[in-house]
Design an enzyme around this catalytic site. Structure first.
Site, PDB file in Angstrom:
ATOM      1  N   LYS A 114      46.250  47.309  10.071  1.00  0.00           N
ATOM      2  CA  LYS A 114      46.019  48.243   8.964  1.00  0.00           C
ATOM      3  C   LYS A 114      46.787  49.541   9.163  1.00  0.00           C
ATOM      4  CE  LYS A 114      41.618  46.442   7.354  1.00  0.00           C
ATOM      5  NZ  LYS A 114      40.175  46.563   7.397  1.00  0.00           N
ATOM      6  N   LYS A 197      45.718  34.326   6.093  1.00  0.00           N
ATOM      7  CA  LYS A 197      44.348  34.122   5.616  1.00  0.00           C
ATOM      8  C   LYS A 197      44.223  34.638   4.188  1.00  0.00           C
ATOM      9  CE  LYS A 197      42.395  38.515   6.906  1.00  0.00           C
ATOM     10  NZ  LYS A 197      41.440  39.378   7.468  1.00  0.00           N
ATOM     11  N   LYS A 200      41.470  40.034   0.528  1.00  0.00           N
ATOM     12  CA  LYS A 200      41.397  40.940  -0.627  1.00  0.00           C
ATOM     13  C   LYS A 200      42.670  41.754  -0.762  1.00  0.00           C
ATOM     14  CE  LYS A 200      36.605  41.439   0.504  1.00  0.00           C
ATOM     15  NZ  LYS A 200      35.553  42.238   1.140  1.00  0.00           N
TER      16      LYS A 200
END
Ligand code: TYM
Length: 341
Positions: A114, A197, A200
């Site tokens: 992130k 994966k 969102k």
């Protein structure tokens, strides 16, 4: 004998959960409420690490709760609550932060991913301490088991380390939790990028199947899923990650073992598989979508259910925090005039 305790959380960071959340987590939550003393929550404290608009966060928190009830979470058997309504989470996170090494926190791969996205220096400190807040969530409820997807494995290891360290430094206080990660659904892949994966924050909405999406949109996305060279429908994660993902999805939703599905599609192409996958996904999601809409139409009732959950959660959190405060050497909190929630 008392039932083992299960705890897990989900972030309200999208307008709908996706199939990865559903198979990797939510379905386990619902199954485990039959056999465990169940605590589940919506992780809105974690969600503010990426600064959602306040109105959006409020809406998504309610949409998340509604989806969980709609998917089968029973407010009589499970305690569902909103994380920020239990103030002790932030308090325990601080105590655990003071027992975490910089290097240990810096090793967390989700933080590394992130922060790379935001740029090393502009990533917030909240993202850095995120896994420690997650440890606080888990240890607060003395959870035995934590059902999550594979992406949370490292956070669970940190949680176990922090529990053990606290217990040896200050005396036995926390249950050391075990992750519960069923192999077949631990990482549902993105339909357009089957090596990644389903997430969102994926770059393409075409790769994600949302629980609240319209059936025809779900079907279209599945029919357009990236498959692999060849025509044979067999599970082969290395050479056929796209087909393998579709087989796993169908197997999880229909209860048919992958080997049996492989036999069924001998001589048929990928099209037949996709058609059947679309059918099981739509069958699973359509009723949840309908019930979610109904639940959202009565916000007061939804908030009432969450308040019941918050009260039950607060009773456990208060007890844990009292012990923690005492162990680390804080003075007892004098009673306050206003009733503390
Ligand atoms: P979150 O909101 O990203 O995801 C919720 C759950 O869904 C699982 N998941 C998947 N499983 C299989 N395949 C996928 N493609 C997939 N994508 C997501 C996640 O592993 C997770 O179980 N940090 C957590 C929230 C959290 C939490 C906690 C969880 C906060 N505190 C305490 C457990 C215990 C998160 O971001 O989940």
């Amino acid at each position: 004998m008392a039932r083992p305790r299960v705890l897990s959380g989900i972030q309200p960071t999208a307008d709908s959960f996706h199939l990865g959340n559903f198979l990797g987590a939510v379905r386990q939550w619902i199954g485990m409420q039959e056999t465990h003393d169940a605590f589940y929550f919506i992780a809105d404290l974690h969600a503010i690490t990426v600064h959602p608009a306040p109105a959006e966060l409020r809406r998504r928190t309610r949409v998340s709760a509604a989806q969980l009830f709609a998917a089968g979470l029973d407010p009589e058997r499970s305690t569902l609550f909103v994380q920020s309504q239990i103030r002790e989470h932030s308090e325990l996170a601080w105590v655990l932060i003071c027992n975490t090494g910089m290097g240990e926190a810096a090793r967390m791969t989700q933080f590394k991913d992130k922060s790379a996205k935001f740029g090393e220096s502009s990533a917030g400190v909240g993202l850095f301490t995120y896994p420690i807040l997650q440890a606080a969530d888990i240890l607060m409820y003395q959870a035995d088991q934590v059902p999550v997807g594979a992406d949370q494995k490292q956070h669970l290891e940190l949680t176990r380390d922090l529990a053990q360290r606290f217990n040896s430094r200050y005396g036995p206080t926390f249950t050391v939790p075990s992750p519960y990660i069923p192999k077949e659904v631990e990482k549902i892949a993105d339909l357009q990028d089957p090596l990644a994966k389903m997430s969102k924050s994926s770059s393409s909405p075409q790769g994600i199947l949302e629980v609240l999406e319209e059936p025809r949109v779900l079907t279209k996305k599945i029919m357009r899923a990236v498959t692999d060279t060849g025509t044979e429908v067999v599970a082969d994660p290395e050479n056929k990650p796209g087909v393998t993902n579709l087989l796993r999805i169908q197997s999880a939703l229909s209860g048919t073992p992958v080997a049996e599905l492989e036999a069924r599609y001998v001589g048929q192409g990928y099209g037949a598989l996709k058609k059947d996958v679309a059918e099981v996904v739509v069958d699973a999601f359509a009723p949840i979508r309908e019930r979610t809409e109904k639940l959202l139409s009565d916000e007061a009732e939804l908030d009432r259910l969450l308040a019941v959950g918050a009260r039950r959660a607060a009773a456990v959190a208060r007890e844990t925090m009292e012990a923690v405060r005492d162990r680390v050497g804080f003075l007892p909190v004098p009673s306050r005039p206003e009733s503390d929630v």
